[in-house]
Design an enzyme around this catalytic site. Structure first.
Site, PDB file in Angstrom:
ATOM      1  CE  LYS A  92      40.051  41.841  38.172  1.00 14.82           C
ATOM      2  NZ  LYS A  92      40.725  40.626  38.619  1.00 14.82           N
ATOM      3  CD  GLN A 116      41.211  41.216  33.548  1.00 12.55           C
ATOM      4  OE1 GLN A 116      42.264  41.813  33.336  1.00 12.55           O
ATOM      5  NE2 GLN A 116      41.040  40.490  34.642  1.00 12.55           N
ATOM      6  CB  CYS A 127      36.583  33.160  38.160  1.00 13.44           C
ATOM      7  SG  CYS A 127      37.245  33.093  39.806  1.00 13.44           S
ATOM      8  CG  HIS A 181      35.429  36.726  36.370  1.00 15.35           C
ATOM      9  ND1 HIS A 181      34.744  36.688  37.554  1.00 15.35           N
ATOM     10  CD2 HIS A 181      36.737  36.606  36.694  1.00 15.35           C
ATOM     11  CE1 HIS A 181      35.608  36.561  38.552  1.00 15.35           C
ATOM     12  NE2 HIS A 181      36.826  36.505  38.061  1.00 15.35           N
ATOM     13  CG  ASP A 236      33.060  42.165  33.855  1.00 20.30           C
ATOM     14  OD1 ASP A 236      33.740  43.085  34.360  1.00 20.30           O
ATOM     15  OD2 ASP A 236      33.208  40.956  34.134  1.00 20.30           O
TER      16      ASP A 236
END
Ligand code: PLP
Length: 429
Positions: A249, A226, A387, A146, A223
């Site tokens: 999220k 998600q 993104c 991302h 990261d």
């Protein structure tokens, strides 16, 4: 009089606390849906089918009510007060840090820094950890990051002459692990990689990545924006140096993100921003900093947002993250099987073990048009480059439509998506 009223409201608020989930292994999706008020609204007179969870998830009642309760009964600024409400707000804020520690299985709550979102957490690391990087030093990232896990490293390329190296993927979206390993050199100062692609749903074997990097003394940032939503995460088992996710999220509010960092890194890193809360003492000619995590939380923090995030993570842990993962794996398998029946539709991302995100294009209809047309059937999906422009370039496209699943989605909703896509194809191609 006012006091009695407040007490009644307090009692009502605690009566609304969510009942514990059944201990059995059965996954009662309707029961979970009942906790998310927004899922019962309609759009254009049709039931809402919300499949834009990778952009932001909806909030359970416990989050909404916890935040409402905090503002009504527990609100003051944290850390600075000597009065009742400030102490109460501080203890709720610090409780939330403890919940995040449990959610990630971090060794200490002091390794949890609250930020504004995942983007701010990665920028913090790029600025504070990256200040030791110089010309020719290398950072390895993957082609499916991302922009939040690209642009802060580009800053270091522009400002410090750092070299970015891109780990490639196979056509199905799987990370090419051997090729990744070949990118690691004595000049590599950091690996910064996604745990799960927000476009392809690919789950990256981050434990292998950490093993390969650490064997060469290279720290690893993951990261998890998600992954933290879709699967259990154990930072001690992964052994990573930094793990990042974003509150909105994970069924929590906007305005709150999390940076987990090993204590030794937080101790060694210089502060990111300066201001109140993060200092030990300020003099005319010198300053000393507070201890982590306060050293990295300059200014008034997102107090109620952190408390709301705590409620969201508690909710996820109560439902059971393994059970959420199993439910979503079933949904994504079902979605792939249904969408594979449509000869005019192409799916991007079929790596084994992928998570609950399905990106696709359709012959004759631009992804933005797909999203606009299915929206009229009440189906919310996202379209665009998500993104992830370097990934789009790798795939040779400019955009996809993306359906992304959450713990509350059903096979019936996948069916509604498929029917809406068929109608769009009939009408517009
Ligand atoms: C993989 C990934 N990383 C980072 C982010 C950035 O999250 P935020 O915008 O909350 O900072 C996102 C959001 O879409 C994401 O999917």
């Amino acid at each position: 009089m006012a006091k009695a009223h407040d007490t009644r409201e307090l009692q009502r608020a605690s009566a609304r606390a969510p009942a514990p989930m059944p201990a059995s292994d059965s996954y009662d999706v309707e029961r979970i849906r009942a906790d998310f008020p927004i899922l019962y609204r309609d759009v254009y007179g049709k039931p809402l089918v919300y499949l834009d969870n990778a952009a932001s998830a909806q909030k359970p009642r416990s989050v909404i009510e916890t935040m409402d309760h905090a503002y009504r009964f527990e609100y003051a600024n944290v850390h600075r007060g000597l009065h009742f409400l400030s102490n109460l707000a501080t203890s709720k804020y610090e409780d939330a840090r403890g919940i995040v520690q449990r959610f990630l299985n971090a060794g200490s709550a002091d390794e949890i820094v609250f930020t504004r979102n995942a983007t701010a957490a990665i920028n913090l690391v790029a600025d504070s950890f990256g200040d030791r990087f110089g010309k020719g030093d290398e950072i390895v990232i993957s082609i499916m990051e991302h922009h939040s896990n690209i642009v802060p490293w580009h800053f270091l390329r522009e400002r410090r002459g750092v070299v970015l190296k891109w780990a490639p993927i196979a056509d199905d979206g799987e990370l090419l692990l051997d090729e990744f390993e070949r990118l690691l050199t004595p000049k590599t100062k950091l690996v910064a990689i996604t745990h799960m692609s927000n476009v392809l749903g690919t789950v990256v074997p981050v434990k292998d990545i950490v093993r390969m990097a650490h064997a060469r003394g290279i720290p690893v940032l993951i990261d998890g924006s998600q992954a933290a939503v879709h699967m259990p995460v154990d930072v001690r088992d992964l052994g990573c140096d930094f793990y990042i996710f974003t509150g909105h999220k994970t069924y929590g509010p906007t305005g709150i993100g999390v940076l987990y960092a090993k204590a030794a890194h937080l101790e060694a890193m210089r502060p990111y921003q300066g201001g109140g809360n993060m200092i030990e003492a300020v003099h005319v000619d010198r300053i000393t900093y507070g201890k982590p995590p306060q050293k990295f939380e300059a200014g008034t923090p997102p107090i109620v947002e952190a408390i709301g995030l705590g409620a969201a993570l508690n909710y996820m842990m109560q439902v059971g993250r393994d059970r959420i993962a199993r439910h979503e794996t079933e949904l994504v398998g079902y979605a792939h099987a249904q969408l594979a029946e449509l000869p005019w539709l192409k799916i991007y991302g079929t790596a084994p073990g992928k998570g609950g995100i399905v990106s696709f294009t359709m012959d004759g209809l631009h992804p933005h048009d797909i999203a606009t047309v299915v929206d009229r059937s009440g189906v919310a999906v996202r379209a665009g480059h998500h993104c992830a422009q370097p990934l789009m370039e790798r795939l040779g496209i400019t955009a996809t439509a993306r359906a992304s699943f959450a713990m509350y989605n059903t096979k019936g909703e996948v069916h509604a998506l498929v029917e809406a896509l068929k109608r769009a194809h009939e009408l517009f191609t």
